[in-house]
Design a protein around this motif. Structure first.
Motif, PDB file in Angstrom:
ATOM      1  N   SER A  56       0.823  -1.197   0.000  1.00  0.00           N
ATOM      2  CA  SER A  56       0.000   0.000   0.000  1.00  0.00           C
ATOM      3  C   SER A  56       0.869   1.265   0.000  1.00  0.00           C
ATOM      4  O   SER A  56       0.615   2.214  -0.733  1.00  0.00           O
ATOM      5  N   LYS A  57       1.938   1.236   0.813  1.00  0.00           N
ATOM      6  CA  LYS A  57       2.846   2.402   0.863  1.00  0.00           C
ATOM      7  C   LYS A  57       3.526   2.609  -0.477  1.00  0.00           C
ATOM      8  O   LYS A  57       3.662   3.734  -0.956  1.00  0.00           O
ATOM      9  N   LEU A  58       3.971   1.492  -1.068  1.00  0.00           N
ATOM     10  CA  LEU A  58       4.659   1.553  -2.360  1.00  0.00           C
ATOM     11  C   LEU A  58       3.738   2.197  -3.396  1.00  0.00           C
ATOM     12  O   LEU A  58       4.136   3.122  -4.116  1.00  0.00           O
ATOM     13  N   VAL A  59       2.501   1.742  -3.425  1.00  0.00           N
ATOM     14  CA  VAL A  59       1.541   2.268  -4.393  1.00  0.00           C
ATOM     15  C   VAL A  59       1.289   3.751  -4.127  1.00  0.00           C
ATOM     16  O   VAL A  59       1.315   4.574  -5.035  1.00  0.00           O
ATOM     17  N   THR A  60       1.081   4.092  -2.856  1.00  0.00           N
ATOM     18  CA  THR A  60       0.799   5.489  -2.525  1.00  0.00           C
ATOM     19  C   THR A  60       1.928   6.395  -3.002  1.00  0.00           C
ATOM     20  O   THR A  60       1.696   7.421  -3.631  1.00  0.00           O
ATOM     21  N   SER A  61       3.180   5.988  -2.720  1.00  0.00           N
ATOM     22  CA  SER A  61       4.274   6.887  -3.087  1.00  0.00           C
ATOM     23  C   SER A  61       4.454   6.951  -4.601  1.00  0.00           C
ATOM     24  O   SER A  61       4.676   8.013  -5.155  1.00  0.00           O
ATOM     25  N   LEU A  62       4.314   5.832  -5.279  1.00  0.00           N
ATOM     26  CA  LEU A  62       4.551   5.855  -6.727  1.00  0.00           C
ATOM     27  C   LEU A  62       3.437   6.530  -7.503  1.00  0.00           C
ATOM     28  O   LEU A  62       3.681   7.169  -8.523  1.00  0.00           O
ATOM     29  N   THR A  63       2.192   6.391  -7.036  1.00  0.00           N
ATOM     30  CA  THR A  63       1.106   7.032  -7.784  1.00  0.00           C
ATOM     31  C   THR A  63       1.241   8.558  -7.699  1.00  0.00           C
ATOM     32  O   THR A  63       0.733   9.265  -8.553  1.00  0.00           O
TER      33      THR A  63
END
Lengths: 886, 147
Positions: free
Chosen positions: A213-220
């Motif tokens: 979830s963190k990975l997605v949040t930062s990359l989006t």
């Protein structure tokens, strides 16, 4: 193997022979000895490697000795400084995949290359090493790999990252330690490095929801350069949305804006991925869907076939849940029917069949007719199945659809295709009464010229059951009797049976059927003659086979009440003697019982394979089985059998599930047991039940299982009496009791003495839903109006605080165990009210319709209005009682 | 995962066949399935015009290039769009190596190079390189120009 091509064009000289003409493994292996020459000829060596590759790519395999020999020779080529040859050597080592003890020979050369100043040596050495390495070697080179991941040269970084993806399968604990480096690589400016790094990072963290979830949040929020990486990110985002679906508050969906933004990306791949992600969102609303559908619609007219295919495939899926959302694309899809790529055309057709409305059916059928002639059978079957569902959806259109089916039935086609059409016609005949007569005539015409014995016999059987009940049964006789003249013995025998059924059911036809059956007495085949003799005697009522008319019908239409397997065994064991074979001597006990598995598969309507009436074939099978057990044979008609309920965890010593059979005054539990221990034989298996929490039930009988060998399922039964017609509920605690005997695994023989033992099973509940059958209603509104308000009962209920409206609706549906109609079990997310329509049959064969109106307020309190209509007011009241007490 | 990369000549004979994660006993089935798919659909198709099909949960993108037909089979993340990317890289690389859409003879003449290109493009079922210029340099062990 490839053959040389001789072509009559200008390049003739060029085409005369293939460089690999007459290539032979033995000769190439001989040639490979040049690798051992002290003076290496790089060009010659490259040619030999190419030949080796050609052999391998043709599916040729090397024996262990050959592979080892080639491998050792190839390693000598590391001495050459020729760059082209070195590249070939890398590839060859990977193709040969040397065994662990051989790898050591090249390790040092590869390690040297891995630390080389030439980047390209490094990248390739990494790939080769990672391909052939094992865990111990990996720890030695781990340090270099971590450096390589963050190497400035994108080729080196990608080589290390893709190696990581592969190594994660075999050595996850090592690769997981590279997390920091991979994280850094995700930020790389090189597009491909970013793509590979993102894939690896996600795989490393895939089990850690928070991290993903963190990975997605930062990359989006940041920038992703490569379209491929962007596609991955969209997929990971969908996953995060899916996993957080239950816990988010009503309102805007997280990350939806990101997905929607991707619809405007410049790469088609990204646009498509985002559109698909949106269409697959759980409980997607029309507002959310619209932009995605719009881009997919544009893709439908793209010049690229892949885009058209992708778009129509996605829309086809959307059409299953949101047919109305796709209707805007219908015009574009109609033009795809003539698409050169038949996969696209078939998808377009089946989508149109799902989204079309009643008025467009005729036009659509015209287009499909032209299309059918030039597609392969497997596509045709898909279309036939779609037409079948369409006809069930719009029963009024049966004429056009039935005509279509009968037309394609006359055309050329293989067995599977013809079977699909016949199955469809049979299902339509069963479900749409008006379609019966025309459907039967189409089938009759088909058997006039049918090349498949199986289909002919099945249709004749079906005609025998349905034909006599039509307004003019005599018109089918001609078709049936023609078979007796023109077909092979199998079909002739079927036709004789069918004729007999007409004779038994239609008195006016009986004398004429007699004449026809008598003619069959001179048939060249003994089975046909035997049948004719038997039926003449039965129908003639001379009393030697059966006595009354009812007996005749039972004999002709009833089923054999012994299991076929047992009959077969008994017949095989029967020795010809003075004493005739007695069918009563065939045991009725069923040895192994795979019904539980069959149950799961038989959800789809099965056309001819299924018996002619009744909602589910398994119920008939269960009924037959139960009536064959003397203890239960007087319980009357079986009302409902539940799906198997597991009473043990997966992979335990004994696997037990139970099927609840509901009769008017009785309930039978069928425990399906499997012994999963090869060293044990169980005997006298029975389930001991404590029914103290089920006061209205009294145990009246049981049937233990004599023997339960390893891996052969068997059943034990237990019967309870309950008040008549009352939906009594209760809880039963179960213990499996048996005698266990040791089995010698070498001989398979069990010891003589056994030990009594028992095994605790999960509890079982009989609930109100067990007394209600699901019922299919094609047009709920019509059924509702026809039922009328005479026995209507309306009331309102507060369902308390619920997580979502969806949860409340599913809870009520499963409480009542009725069939949701017209897709009303699906609820748009965020909606505050919903109406759900249910249909069922209550014990005592009373039809029930239910209209549920739900509302949810801001504090998540759910209120429900329940309107029940049925043929009996006490049943309407009973449904309310179930809800009130549930 | 990219399950298979297959090259066949116009008569359906296999020129290159590389499987990833496909059990040996299923390979023959796939080979004949793909060749039949091509025989049924590739007649009259222009060079590099993509055709696409679904078989169970597996996607297939295929095309013709000169005398050679090319099939790529993928599943999961390698759906029809990702595969069209892969086949695009492969056709450009093959054209580059051969200098034109190849005749069968030309293809076989450049066989070694083509194998190297494939090695750069697909590595055990994953797409590794996508730019033909870079691939061209890498099969000669030269670093990419942008570096």
């Amino acid at each position: 193997m490839a053959q040389p091509l001789v072509k009559k064009d200008d390049d003739r000289d060029d085409e005369e022979y293939s460089p690999f003409l007459g290539i032979e493994k033995g000769a190439v292996l001989q040639e490979a000895r040049v690798f051992n020459d002290p003076q290496l000829d790089a060009r010659r060596c490259s040619q030999v490697i190419t030949k080796l590759l050609y052999l391998l790519n043709q599916g040729e395999t090397f024996t262990k000795v050959e592979a080892t020999e080639v491998f050792f020779s190839v390693t000598k080529l590391f001495q050459s400084r020729d760059i082209g040859l070195r590249r070939m050597v890398y590839l060859m080592i990977k193709e040969l995949s040397p065994s662990a003890d051989e790898v050591i020979i090249v390790t040092s050369s590869l390690m040297k290359d891995m630390n080389s100043k030439t980047d390209m040596y490094r990248a390739n050495a990494i790939r080769v090493l990672c391909r052939i390495t094992d865990g111990t070697l990996l720890t030695q080179i781990e340090r270099y790999l971590k450096q390589a991941i963050v190497d400035k040269n994108p080729v080196v970084a990608s080589a290390a990252l893709v190696s990581g993806i592969h190594l994660l399968q075999t050595n996850p604990e090592i690769v997981k330690r590279w997390s920091n480096e991979v994280q850094e690589a995700v930020q790389s400016r090189a597009a491909l490095v970013q793509f590979h790094a993102l894939a690896l990072l996600h795989q490393i963290r895939q089990n850690d929801r928070l991290a993903v979830s963190k990975l997605v949040t930062s990359l989006t929020r940041g920038t992703v350069r490569s379209p491929l990486a962007q596609c991955l990110l969209i997929r990971y985002t969908s996953q995060v949305i899916r996993e957080s679906a239950g816990s988010t508050q009503a309102g805007d969906r997280p990350f939806y804006d990101y997905l929607e933004g991707c619809l405007r990306h410049k790469a088609e791949m990204v646009i498509f991925e985002a559109a698909r992600a949106i269409t697959e969102l759980h409980g997607v609303t029309n507002r959310e869907l619209t932009p995605a559908i719009t881009v997919l619609q544009l893709f439908l007219s793209s010049s690229k076939p892949v885009l058209r295919f992708a778009a129509v495939r996605t829309l086809n899926k959307v059409a299953m849940t949101h047919p109305m959302a796709v209707t805007n694309c219908n015009i574009d899809m109609e033009s795809l029917i003539s698409d050169q790529n038949r996969s696209i055309a078939t998808l377009a057709i089946t989508t149109l069949l799902k989204t079309g409305n009643e008025s467009s059916v005729d036009r659509l059928m015209k287009q499909i007719t032209n299309f059918m002639s030039d597609i392969a059978d497997e596509f045709k079957i898909v279309v036939v199945e779609a037409i079948r569902s369409l006809c069930l959806k719009f029963p009024l259109k049966y004429r056009a659809l039935m005509n279509f089916l009968s037309n394609i039935l006359r055309e050329e086609g293989g067995f599977e295709y013809k079977k699909a059409i016949v199955d469809s016609i049979v299902i339509l005949i069963r479900d749409i009464p008006e379609a019966k007569e025309s459907g039967l005539l189409h089938l009759c015409e088909f058997i006039e010229d049918c090349e498949f014995t199986y289909l002919s016999t099945q249709i004749l059987h079906f005609l025998g059951i349905e034909g006599p009940r039509t307004s003019d049964p005599s018109k089918y006789i001609r078709y049936i009797y023609n078979r007796v003249h023109l077909e092979n013995a199998t079909v002739r025998a079927s036709a004789v049976s069918t004729l007999a059924k007409f004779g038994a059911m239609v008195d006016s036809l009986k004398p004429r059927v007699f004449i026809l059956l008598r003619r069959c007495l001179f048939d060249s085949d003994d089975e046909v003659r035997d049948r004719a003799t038997l039926y003449l005697s039965t129908l003639g009522g001379d009393g030697c086979v059966v006595e009354t008319d009812q007996d005749v019908k039972d004999f002709l239409f009833g089923s054999l009440d012994v299991p076929l397997v047992n009959l077969e065994t008994s017949l095989k064991n029967y020795e010809a003697s003075e004493e005739p074979f007695d069918i009563n001597s065939v045991p009725k006990e069923i040895k192994s019982q795979p019904l539980a598995e069959k149950k799961a598969q038989s959800k789809k309507p099965t056309g001819l394979g299924a018996p002619p009436s009744g909602p589910a074939s398994t119920v008939d099978a269960y009924e037959k089985m139960l009536s064959s057990i003397p203890e239960f044979s007087n319980f009357g008609k079986l009302f409902k059998s539940s799906a198997p309920v597991e009473l043990t965890e997966a992979e335990t010593e004994y696997a037990v599930n139970v099927v609840k059979h509901i009769f008017d005054r009785h309930v039978v539990f069928q425990y399906n047991c499997t012994n999963t221990i090869p060293e044990q034989l169980l005997e006298n298996v029975i389930v001991a039940v404590d029914a103290s929490d089920a006061e209205e039930f009294t145990e009246v009988g049981s049937k233990p299982l004599r023997s339960l060998p390893y891996d052969t399922p068997g059943q034990t039964f237990l019967a309870f009496e309950k008040p008549e017609g009352v939906p009594a509920v209760g809880k039963f605690s179960n213990t499996l009791r048996f005698i266990v005997k040791e089995v010698d695994p070498t001989t398979g023989e069990a010891e003589e003495d056994g030990v009594e033992d028992e095994y605790q099973l999960e509890d079982l509940e009989v609930v109100a839903a067990d007394y209600i059958l699901k019922d299919q209603v094609l047009n709920f509104r019509n059924a509702w109006e026809t039922m009328g308000p005479d026995c209507e009962h309306v009331d309102e209920y507060g369902l308390g605080q619920r997580e979502s409206l969806n949860e409340a609706v599913s809870a009520v549906i499963s409480l009542l165990g009725m069939q949701p109609c017209e897709g009303t079990e699906v609820i748009a997310s965020n909606s505050r009210s919903h109406t759900c329509l249910l249909a069922g049959v209550y014990i005592g064969n009373v039809k029930v319709l239910v209209r549920l109106s739900f509302g949810i307020d801001s504090s998540k309190e759910v209120a429900m209005k329940l309107v029940v209509r049925s043929e009996d007011v006490t049943v309407s009241d009973a449904i309310h009682e179930i809800v009130a007490s549930g | 995962m990219i399950l298979a990369v297959l090259f066949a000549n116009s008569e359906g004979n296999i020129l290159v066949e590389r499987f990833n994660g496909v059990p040996a006993e299923e390979r023959l089935h796939w080979r004949s399935f793909l060749v039949k798919l091509g025989a049924d659909n590739l007649k009259g198709v222009k060079n590099e015009e993509l055709l696409v099909a679904c078989h169970k949960s597996v996607y297939i993108v295929y095309t013709v290039l000169g005398d050679v037909s090319i099939y790529i089979v993928g599943k999961d993340e390698y759906d029809e769009l990702a595969l069209s990317e892969v086949i695009f890289v492969i056709t450009s690389a093959v054209k580059d190596v051969c200098g034109k859409p190849p005749t069968e003879r030309l293809f076989l003449d450049k066989y070694g190079r083509i194998c190297l290109c494939l090695d750069e493009i697909v590595w055990k079922g994953y797409l590794e390189n996508t730019e033909k210029e870079r691939i061209k340099r890498m099969i000669r062990l030269r670093p990419p120009t942008e570096f």
